[in-house]
Design an enzyme around this catalytic site. Sequence first.
Site, PDB file in Angstrom:
ATOM      1  N   CYS A 261       0.738  -1.103  -0.269  1.00 36.22           N
ATOM      2  CA  CYS A 261      -0.069  -0.098   0.394  1.00 36.22           C
ATOM      3  C   CYS A 261       1.189   0.666   0.513  1.00 36.22           C
ATOM      4  O   CYS A 261       1.919   1.389   0.509  1.00 36.22           O
ATOM      5  CB  CYS A 261      -0.638  -0.511   1.300  1.00 36.22           C
ATOM      6  SG  CYS A 261      -2.376   1.470   0.984  1.00 36.22           S
TER       7      CYS A 261
ATOM      8  N   HIS B 153      -9.864   1.358   2.014  1.00 35.63           N
ATOM      9  CA  HIS B 153      -9.919   2.964   2.131  1.00 35.63           C
ATOM     10  C   HIS B 153     -10.767   3.984   2.284  1.00 35.63           C
ATOM     11  O   HIS B 153     -10.340   4.979   3.210  1.00 35.63           O
ATOM     12  CB  HIS B 153      -8.722   3.433   0.948  1.00 35.63           C
ATOM     13  CG  HIS B 153      -7.147   3.213   0.664  1.00 35.63           C
ATOM     14  ND1 HIS B 153      -6.900   3.056   1.827  1.00 35.63           N
ATOM     15  CD2 HIS B 153      -6.337   2.506   0.062  1.00 35.63           C
ATOM     16  CE1 HIS B 153      -5.273   2.615   1.452  1.00 35.63           C
ATOM     17  NE2 HIS B 153      -5.392   1.958   0.420  1.00 35.63           N
TER      18      HIS B 153
ATOM     19  N   HIS C  91      -9.254  -3.234  -2.549  1.00 35.35           N
ATOM     20  CA  HIS C  91      -8.043  -2.925  -1.495  1.00 35.35           C
ATOM     21  C   HIS C  91      -8.438  -1.063  -1.573  1.00 35.35           C
ATOM     22  O   HIS C  91      -8.318  -0.576  -0.440  1.00 35.35           O
ATOM     23  CB  HIS C  91      -6.561  -3.022  -2.120  1.00 35.35           C
ATOM     24  CG  HIS C  91      -5.907  -2.474  -1.641  1.00 35.35           C
ATOM     25  ND1 HIS C  91      -4.918  -2.021  -0.613  1.00 35.35           N
ATOM     26  CD2 HIS C  91      -5.812  -0.971  -1.257  1.00 35.35           C
ATOM     27  CE1 HIS C  91      -3.975  -2.740   0.194  1.00 35.35           C
ATOM     28  NE2 HIS C  91      -4.226  -0.830  -0.259  1.00 35.35           N
ATOM     29  N   GLU C  92      -9.212  -0.957  -2.406  1.00 38.85           N
ATOM     30  CA  GLU C  92      -9.203   0.887  -2.575  1.00 38.85           C
ATOM     31  C   GLU C  92     -10.893   1.030  -2.021  1.00 38.85           C
ATOM     32  O   GLU C  92     -10.574   1.817  -0.953  1.00 38.85           O
ATOM     33  CB  GLU C  92      -9.377   1.590  -3.943  1.00 38.85           C
ATOM     34  CG  GLU C  92      -7.751   0.818  -4.884  1.00 38.85           C
ATOM     35  CD  GLU C  92      -6.695   1.493  -4.004  1.00 38.85           C
ATOM     36  OE1 GLU C  92      -7.218   2.836  -3.440  1.00 38.85           O
ATOM     37  OE2 GLU C  92      -5.943   0.819  -4.553  1.00 38.85           O
TER      38      GLU C  92
END
Length: 202
Positions: A110, A156, A152-153
Amino acid sequence: MTVRERLKLGDPRLRQRAAVVAAFELEEPAFLQLITDLIDTMRAAQGVGIAAPQIGVLKQVCAIEVNGNQRYPTFPEVPLRLLVNPTVVPLVESHDFLTENEAISIYEGCLSVPQLRGRVTRPRRVRVRALDEKGRDIDEVWEGPLAAIVQHELDHLHGILFVDRADSTTLAVPDEYERHVVVDERVVDGVRGSLSKAPRAS
Ligand code: ZN
């Protein structure tokens, strides 16, 4: 070109929920600047994705692009995509356990967690709904590494980092990752696994 400073692990802004982008904002100069900055910062840092909170903007916007990436050399190419207000629904039988071929396991890194990789298992097939940067609807099924990247995004945007989901016994710094994690283990598409639960952001 504007490469913005990236927030790093420990910055409390990475743990906050990002706000939904209102339709009128898509026309504003600040939004266009945000898009440009995200792309420039992602490319400068050799990322395959970046979310707005990583540059300190708590808005639900992320960018994804894979183009001969050195950090993930086996990923298939993905042309630049921008997602506004994305939702991601795993296309799996059960949300508690991923059966054979439903999961993808990747040693993720990351841009906000420098010098660390760790193995994360996620559903390998997801339905992605979002707006693009022009406000047009996106409704697509994504598979494999791209499905992992978008999850994953999306994390966030909800204050979750990959270290929350990683098998903590696999965390590795770059030298040891190169030394001990054989290439075949770095991206394994089509495995079974349990879904790791991440803490809810406040
Ligand atoms: Zn990240």
